[in-house]
Design a protein around this motif. Sequence first.
Motif, PDB file in Angstrom:
ATOM      1  N   PHE A 201       0.802  -1.229   0.000  1.00 28.81           N
ATOM      2  CA  PHE A 201       0.000   0.000   0.000  1.00 28.81           C
ATOM      3  C   PHE A 201       0.830   1.271   0.000  1.00 28.81           C
ATOM      4  O   PHE A 201       0.347   2.306  -0.440  1.00 28.81           O
ATOM      5  CB  PHE A 201      -0.951   0.008   1.196  1.00 28.81           C
TER       6      PHE A 201
ATOM      7  N   TRP B  87       4.928   1.350   0.483  1.00 27.18           N
ATOM      8  CA  TRP B  87       6.357   1.346   0.170  1.00 27.18           C
ATOM      9  C   TRP B  87       6.618   1.394  -1.331  1.00 27.18           C
ATOM     10  O   TRP B  87       7.364   2.253  -1.817  1.00 27.18           O
ATOM     11  CB  TRP B  87       7.000   0.109   0.779  1.00 27.18           C
TER      12      TRP B  87
ATOM     13  N   ILE C  49       5.237   4.648  -3.068  1.00 22.71           N
ATOM     14  CA  ILE C  49       6.016   5.834  -2.652  1.00 22.71           C
ATOM     15  C   ILE C  49       7.389   5.823  -3.317  1.00 22.71           C
ATOM     16  O   ILE C  49       7.832   6.823  -3.884  1.00 22.71           O
ATOM     17  CB  ILE C  49       6.162   5.851  -1.118  1.00 22.71           C
TER      18      ILE C  49
ATOM     19  N   MET D  46       7.112   6.508  -6.925  1.00 22.55           N
ATOM     20  CA  MET D  46       6.846   7.923  -7.190  1.00 22.55           C
ATOM     21  C   MET D  46       8.101   8.761  -6.968  1.00 22.55           C
ATOM     22  O   MET D  46       8.392   9.688  -7.736  1.00 22.55           O
ATOM     23  CB  MET D  46       5.711   8.391  -6.272  1.00 22.55           C
ATOM     24  N   MET D  47       8.871   8.406  -5.912  1.00 23.96           N
ATOM     25  CA  MET D  47      10.094   9.168  -5.657  1.00 23.96           C
ATOM     26  C   MET D  47      11.080   8.984  -6.818  1.00 23.96           C
ATOM     27  O   MET D  47      11.739   9.927  -7.249  1.00 23.96           O
ATOM     28  CB  MET D  47      10.727   8.724  -4.332  1.00 23.96           C
TER      29      MET D  47
ATOM     30  N   ARG E 176       9.814  10.924  -9.704  1.00 28.90           N
ATOM     31  CA  ARG E 176      10.029  12.348  -9.526  1.00 28.90           C
ATOM     32  C   ARG E 176      11.490  12.704  -9.805  1.00 28.90           C
ATOM     33  O   ARG E 176      11.782  13.702 -10.460  1.00 28.90           O
ATOM     34  CB  ARG E 176       9.647  12.759  -8.118  1.00 28.90           C
TER      35      ARG E 176
ATOM     36  N   VAL F 113      -0.099   4.529   7.891  1.00 27.04           N
ATOM     37  CA  VAL F 113       0.568   4.476   6.587  1.00 27.04           C
ATOM     38  C   VAL F 113      -0.460   4.437   5.461  1.00 27.04           C
ATOM     39  O   VAL F 113      -0.314   5.103   4.441  1.00 27.04           O
ATOM     40  CB  VAL F 113       1.501   3.250   6.526  1.00 27.04           C
TER      41      VAL F 113
ATOM     42  N   SER G 294      -0.977   7.251   2.412  1.00 28.86           N
ATOM     43  CA  SER G 294      -0.509   6.860   1.075  1.00 28.86           C
ATOM     44  C   SER G 294      -1.654   6.753   0.090  1.00 28.86           C
ATOM     45  O   SER G 294      -1.528   6.068  -0.924  1.00 28.86           O
ATOM     46  CB  SER G 294       0.232   5.528   1.163  1.00 28.86           C
TER      47      SER G 294
ATOM     48  N   ILE H 260      -1.195   9.259  -4.027  1.00 29.75           N
ATOM     49  CA  ILE H 260       0.221   9.447  -4.324  1.00 29.75           C
ATOM     50  C   ILE H 260       0.346  10.099  -5.685  1.00 29.75           C
ATOM     51  O   ILE H 260      -0.094   9.566  -6.695  1.00 29.75           O
ATOM     52  CB  ILE H 260       0.951   8.102  -4.268  1.00 29.75           C
ATOM     53  N   THR H 261       0.886  11.301  -5.669  1.00 30.78           N
ATOM     54  CA  THR H 261       0.999  12.067  -6.914  1.00 30.78           C
ATOM     55  C   THR H 261       2.425  12.554  -7.082  1.00 30.78           C
ATOM     56  O   THR H 261       3.225  12.493  -6.163  1.00 30.78           O
ATOM     57  CB  THR H 261       0.054  13.283  -6.880  1.00 30.78           C
ATOM     58  N   MET H 262       2.680  13.041  -8.292  1.00 28.46           N
ATOM     59  CA  MET H 262       4.016  13.563  -8.576  1.00 28.46           C
ATOM     60  C   MET H 262       4.325  14.769  -7.695  1.00 28.46           C
ATOM     61  O   MET H 262       5.420  14.919  -7.175  1.00 28.46           O
ATOM     62  CB  MET H 262       4.069  13.954 -10.052  1.00 28.46           C
ATOM     63  N   LYS H 263       3.283  15.590  -7.514  1.00 27.30           N
ATOM     64  CA  LYS H 263       3.451  16.743  -6.626  1.00 27.30           C
ATOM     65  C   LYS H 263       2.855  16.348  -5.290  1.00 27.30           C
ATOM     66  O   LYS H 263       1.636  16.257  -5.164  1.00 27.30           O
ATOM     67  CB  LYS H 263       2.692  17.936  -7.234  1.00 27.30           C
ATOM     68  N   PRO H 264       3.688  16.094  -4.283  1.00 24.87           N
ATOM     69  CA  PRO H 264       3.178  15.473  -3.067  1.00 24.87           C
ATOM     70  C   PRO H 264       2.253  16.383  -2.280  1.00 24.87           C
ATOM     71  O   PRO H 264       2.497  17.588  -2.154  1.00 24.87           O
ATOM     72  CB  PRO H 264       4.452  15.177  -2.267  1.00 24.87           C
TER      73      PRO H 264
ATOM     74  N   GLN I 245       1.384  12.694   1.822  1.00 25.52           N
ATOM     75  CA  GLN I 245       2.494  12.069   1.087  1.00 25.52           C
ATOM     76  C   GLN I 245       3.824  12.655   1.518  1.00 25.52           C
ATOM     77  O   GLN I 245       4.820  11.944   1.619  1.00 25.52           O
ATOM     78  CB  GLN I 245       2.278  12.273  -0.406  1.00 25.52           C
TER      79      GLN I 245
ATOM     80  N   LEU J  81       4.826  11.005   4.748  1.00 23.86           N
ATOM     81  CA  LEU J  81       5.264   9.628   4.507  1.00 23.86           C
ATOM     82  C   LEU J  81       6.639   9.606   3.845  1.00 23.86           C
ATOM     83  O   LEU J  81       7.524   8.828   4.235  1.00 23.86           O
ATOM     84  CB  LEU J  81       4.236   8.937   3.615  1.00 23.86           C
ATOM     85  N   GLU J  82       6.835  10.488   2.870  1.00 23.15           N
ATOM     86  CA  GLU J  82       8.134  10.517   2.195  1.00 23.15           C
ATOM     87  C   GLU J  82       9.229  10.969   3.143  1.00 23.15           C
ATOM     88  O   GLU J  82      10.354  10.479   3.078  1.00 23.15           O
ATOM     89  CB  GLU J  82       8.068  11.446   0.977  1.00 23.15           C
TER      90      GLU J  82
ATOM     91  N   VAL K 245      10.039   7.916   5.175  1.00 20.98           N
ATOM     92  CA  VAL K 245      10.840   6.967   4.390  1.00 20.98           C
ATOM     93  C   VAL K 245      12.281   7.452   4.289  1.00 20.98           C
ATOM     94  O   VAL K 245      13.230   6.682   4.503  1.00 20.98           O
ATOM     95  CB  VAL K 245      10.225   6.791   2.981  1.00 20.98           C
ATOM     96  N   ASP K 246      12.435   8.742   4.021  1.00 19.25           N
ATOM     97  CA  ASP K 246      13.792   9.294   3.953  1.00 19.25           C
ATOM     98  C   ASP K 246      14.505   9.171   5.289  1.00 19.25           C
ATOM     99  O   ASP K 246      15.693   8.881   5.353  1.00 19.25           O
ATOM    100  CB  ASP K 246      13.732  10.773   3.545  1.00 19.25           C
TER     101      ASP K 246
ATOM    102  N   ASN L 120      15.478   5.572   5.870  1.00 20.51           N
ATOM    103  CA  ASN L 120      16.537   5.238   4.900  1.00 20.51           C
ATOM    104  C   ASN L 120      17.866   5.872   5.300  1.00 20.51           C
ATOM    105  O   ASN L 120      18.917   5.264   5.132  1.00 20.51           O
ATOM    106  CB  ASN L 120      16.144   5.719   3.503  1.00 20.51           C
TER     107      ASN L 120
ATOM    108  N   GLY M 198      15.408  -1.352   3.437  1.00 20.25           N
ATOM    109  CA  GLY M 198      14.617  -0.145   3.643  1.00 20.25           C
ATOM    110  C   GLY M 198      13.249  -0.434   4.242  1.00 20.25           C
ATOM    111  O   GLY M 198      12.845   0.202   5.213  1.00 20.25           O
TER     112      GLY M 198
ATOM    113  N   PHE N 189      11.893   0.716   7.898  1.00 23.38           N
ATOM    114  CA  PHE N 189      10.718   1.602   7.955  1.00 23.38           C
ATOM    115  C   PHE N 189       9.635   1.012   8.857  1.00 23.38           C
ATOM    116  O   PHE N 189       9.134   1.658   9.781  1.00 23.38           O
ATOM    117  CB  PHE N 189      10.201   1.792   6.521  1.00 23.38           C
TER     118      PHE N 189
END
Lengths: 171, 238
Positions: free
Chosen positions: A33, A35, A38, A41-42, A45, B36, B40, B43-47, B51, B54-55, B58-59, B62, B78, B82
Amino acid sequence: MFSHLVVGASLFFGDIIFYAVCFLILMWLIKIFAWKPINQMMQDRADKISNDIDSAEKSRDEAASLAQQRQSALANSRQEATTIVDNAKKQGQQQRDGIVAQAQTDAQSLKVNAQKDIEQERQDALQNVRNDVADLSIEIASKIIQKELSADDQKALIDSYIEGLGKQHES
Amino acid sequence: MGDPSSVPTFQLGGLTFNVTNMISGLIAFVLVFLFVFALSRHITMKPGRGQNILEWLVDFTNNILKGSIPGNETSAFGLYGFTLFLFLFVSNELGLFIQISLGGKDWVRSPTSDPIVTMTFSLATLMIAQYAGVMKFGWKKHFSGYLKPFVFWLPISIFEEFTNFLTLGLRIFGVIYSGEMLLKIIGEMAFSGGIASFGVAVVLALVWQGFSAFLGAIQAFVFVTLSSVYIADKIEID
């Protein structure tokens, strides 16, 4: 009361299995759902940003070359315009000169014609006058001397006389 | 309270299950998943805001892993890092907000205040580390690492693995368990001696809860950090 301090006393090994299974399920659900989408998408991007940077670079170059083209086209057209105007001026000058020359020629010929006509007129008038004077003289002379002179002799006489007059007049 | 008799248990297939741990653990698992899952959804290109959070998470995890695991091998761990971080964080904080005791038995508390739970995860980490080492170097090379710097080091290497396993699990257990114990003692104190002790206890409870929330976050972070250190230790050439 201190029995809880004995670690082994409260260890239930069934919990290990329960937690391991639950944790795996949770990991799996998060993977499905969140990982994967996301990270996808990252990644997308990151790709898009690098693509955008490249295409921005390209379009900047294109714009620069277009501006260059426009600049040179502008310079060209300016030069062309100057040439056109110059040509037009030159042509106009030529045409004007032609027209003026034509007009001069025309005027000259008109003048010449007019002078010729005038001369003709004058000659004709002079001739008429000469004839009239001759006739009149003959009449007068015939009346005066009561004698018929031949018209031709008379005329020759008058002519010589008038010629003498004309010369005197011209000089 | 921490007493074996104070938790409801049942037997199944020769194994004893602790119902408190199961309920609390399920609550934590469901909370993590809902968190989560909710963030989520779009989820789009422009968060959007969710999102972004969540990103960022994740960062964050990571980056913990990247701190010790060399570059391109981070991605394999990863998801584990997470999930582990989120679950431990929620578990640590759970007991600060919800503690349910009925009929002299605990039903809901921090799952990580039970050593069996924390040791489950430290065992998982150690197993992943061994697995990663074997996958990278093969059986022979991986286990020959135990004989370094010389053959007689073997007992110490094995003992080190065991202590890694124990300290990793017991560190987080100790902090969370003591935090809950103190909260309970403060709670008992609140109702022991009239209005004065109640006022003092409220202040103490507030301070201690804030500190425990901080400790819970730190412990989740430390657990993931140490996990990545142990994994990195097994996939790096000595």
